[in-house]
Scaffold this motif. Structure first.
Motif, short mmCIF file in Angstrom:
data_model
loop_
_atom_site.label_atom_id
_atom_site.label_comp_id
_atom_site.label_asym_id
_atom_site.label_seq_id
_atom_site.Cartn_x
_atom_site.Cartn_y
_atom_site.Cartn_z
N MET A 1 0.84 -1.20 0.00
CA MET A 1 0.00 0.00 0.00
C MET A 1 0.88 1.25 0.00
O MET A 1 1.84 1.34 0.76
CB MET A 1 -0.91 0.02 1.24
N THR A 2 0.56 2.18 -0.88
CA THR A 2 1.29 3.45 -0.93
C THR A 2 0.28 4.59 -1.09
O THR A 2 -0.89 4.37 -1.38
CB THR A 2 2.26 3.49 -2.13
N TYR A 3 0.76 5.80 -0.88
CA TYR A 3 -0.06 6.98 -1.13
C TYR A 3 0.18 7.42 -2.57
O TYR A 3 1.11 8.17 -2.86
CB TYR A 3 0.31 8.10 -0.16
N GLN A 4 -0.64 6.93 -3.48
CA GLN A 4 -0.46 7.25 -4.90
C GLN A 4 -0.73 8.72 -5.20
O GLN A 4 -0.09 9.32 -6.06
CB GLN A 4 -1.38 6.37 -5.75
N ARG A 33 1.59 11.40 -6.97
CA ARG A 33 1.04 12.58 -7.64
C ARG A 33 0.57 13.53 -6.53
O ARG A 33 0.09 13.10 -5.49
CB ARG A 33 -0.14 12.14 -8.50
N VAL A 34 0.73 14.85 -6.75
CA VAL A 34 0.39 15.82 -5.71
C VAL A 34 -0.62 16.83 -6.26
O VAL A 34 -0.42 17.40 -7.34
CB VAL A 34 1.63 16.56 -5.20
N ARG A 76 3.75 25.29 -7.04
CA ARG A 76 4.41 24.83 -8.27
C ARG A 76 5.93 24.92 -8.16
O ARG A 76 6.65 24.08 -8.73
CB ARG A 76 3.89 25.62 -9.47
N THR A 77 6.43 25.91 -7.46
CA THR A 77 7.88 26.03 -7.27
C THR A 77 8.42 24.84 -6.48
O THR A 77 9.51 24.31 -6.76
CB THR A 77 8.22 27.33 -6.54
N ALA A 78 7.63 24.39 -5.48
CA ALA A 78 8.08 23.27 -4.64
C ALA A 78 8.20 21.98 -5.45
O ALA A 78 9.01 21.11 -5.11
CB ALA A 78 7.09 23.06 -3.49
N LYS A 85 3.46 15.62 -12.50
CA LYS A 85 2.83 14.90 -11.39
C LYS A 85 2.17 15.84 -10.40
O LYS A 85 1.91 15.49 -9.25
CB LYS A 85 3.87 14.04 -10.66
N VAL A 86 1.85 17.05 -10.83
CA VAL A 86 1.18 18.01 -9.95
C VAL A 86 -0.06 18.58 -10.63
O VAL A 86 -0.17 18.61 -11.86
CB VAL A 86 2.11 19.18 -9.53
N GLU A 87 -0.99 19.00 -9.81
CA GLU A 87 -2.24 19.60 -10.29
C GLU A 87 -2.66 20.65 -9.28
O GLU A 87 -2.44 20.50 -8.08
CB GLU A 87 -3.32 18.53 -10.43
#
Length: 276
Positions: A1-4, A33-34, A76-78, A85-87
Motif C-alpha cells: 500500500m502506498t499513497y499514490q 502525484r500531488v 508549483r515552485t516546490a 505529477k502536480v495539479e
C-alpha cells in the motif's frame, strides 16, 4: 500500500514552505502525484442586510486573486522538477472553505494540512480543520507550523478499540512501514488493563503481518485531563507522528472535536495522522 495521490491544503496569507517540505518527502518516497488546493470566501454581497459597496467587493476579489496566485506559485515552485505529477485546484465561493477541501479529497489517498487554529472571525481564509477531518473520508496528516521535514524515527498509535482508530491504523500503514520504531499506546483505568492489552496485542500481531514490529504500552490513567496525559506520554516517547482516531460531534453545520482530538490537531511538537 502506498499513497499514490497526496492532496495538500494550501493556506492563504501564510507561508506553506514547511508544509510543502513534508509533502515533498512523502511524495518522493511513494512516487506520488500531488494536488494542491486552496479555497477562499469572498466578502458577502450583503452583511446584516446592508449591501456591500461594489468598490469593496472589487478590492476583495483582487486581494483573493493575488493570494491565490502566491499560493499557486509557492506550490508549483516546490514541485517544479515534477511538472507532470502536480495539479492545482482552487475555489472562490460562498460555501465553507472546509467543504471544498473535504470534497476534493475524493481524488486523494492522503490529505496534508497545517496545524492552524480555526478563527471564526476569519472564515474566508481559515478552514475549520475539524470539519475537514470529519468529512474528508480520508486520513488527514496535520503538520505543525514549525515542522522541519517529516521525521519517522518514532511513531505512536494512540489506541482505542474503536472504528475510528482501527481505520486510522490501516490508513497509516505506508508511514508505519517506514518508521524506525512503532509503539501502541493505550491510556485507560487499571481495571481495563487486561482487555486493553489483549486488543493491543491483536493489533501488534496484525502489524507484524505487514512487516511492522510494534511495542505494546499500557499506561494507567489518573483523574484529570486525558489530552494532557496523552501529550505527556507522547513527549516522553519523543514521538514524531501520532496516529489516532478522530472523534467529534456536530452542532448543525459546526463540527466540534473532542478534547483529545482537538489537542492533536493543534500540537506544535509532532505530526498527527487522524481518521474518522
Amino acid at each position: 500500500m502506498t499513497y499514490q495521490t497526496i492532496m495538500v491544503d494550501m493556506k492563504l496569507h501564510h507561508t506553506n514552505a514547511r508544509l510543502l517540505e513534508v509533502v515533498g518527502e512523502i511524495a518522493e518516497h511513494h512516487s506520488s502525484r500531488v494536488i494542491g488546493v486552496a479555497a477562499c470566501q469572498p466578502v458577502p454581497i450583503s452583511y446584516c442586510d446592508v449591501p456591500m459597496p461594489p468598490t469593496l467587493m472589487n478590492v476583495d476579489h483582487e486581494e483573493i486573486m493575488r493570494e491565490m496566485a502566491v499560493a499557486e506559485a509557492e506550490f508549483r515552485t516546490a514541485f517544479r522538477d515534477k511538472p507532470n505529477k502536480v495539479e492545482w485546484r482552487r475555489s472562490i465561493g460562498i460555501e465553507p472553505t472546509a467543504d471544498f477541501v473535504a470534497l476534493q479529497s475524493r481524488c486523494a489517498d492522503l490529505v496534508v494540512t497545517s496545524a492552524i487554529s480555526f478563527d471564526p472571525a476569519d472564515t474566508a481564509r481559515r478552514q475549520n480543520l475539524a470539519q475537514v477531518v470529519m468529512q474528508a473520508g480520508r486520513p488527514v496528516l496535520i503538520v505543525p507550523r514549525q515542522a522541519s521535514g517529516l521525521k519517522l524515527d518514532r511513531m505512536t498509535i494512540a489506541w482505542k478499540d474503536t472504528r475510528e482508530t482501527r481505520r486510522a491504523v490501516a490508513d497509516a500503514l505506508p508511514l508505519l512501514k517506514t518508521a524506525k520504531h512503532v509503539s501502541i499506546l493505550h491510556l485507560a483505568p487499571e481495571r481495563d488493563r487486561q482487555k486493553a492489552t489483549e486488543s493491543m496485542n491483536d493489533v501488534a500481531h496484525w502489524l507484524s503481518h505487514h512487516g511492522i514490529g510494534a511495542d505494546v504500552i499500557f499506561t494507567c490513567t489518573t483523574e484529570g485531563d486525558d489530552a494532557y496525559q496523552l501529550n505527556a506520554c507522547l513527549r516522553n516517547y519523543q514521538t514524531d507522528v501520532v496516529v489516532a482516531g478522530a472523534y467529534g460531534h456536530s452542532r448543525l453545520r459546526e463540527w466540534v472535536l473532542g478534547g483529545v482530538t482537538r489537542d492533536l490537531t493543534l500540537h506544535a511538537e509532532y505530526c498527527a495522522l487522524l481518521s474518522h
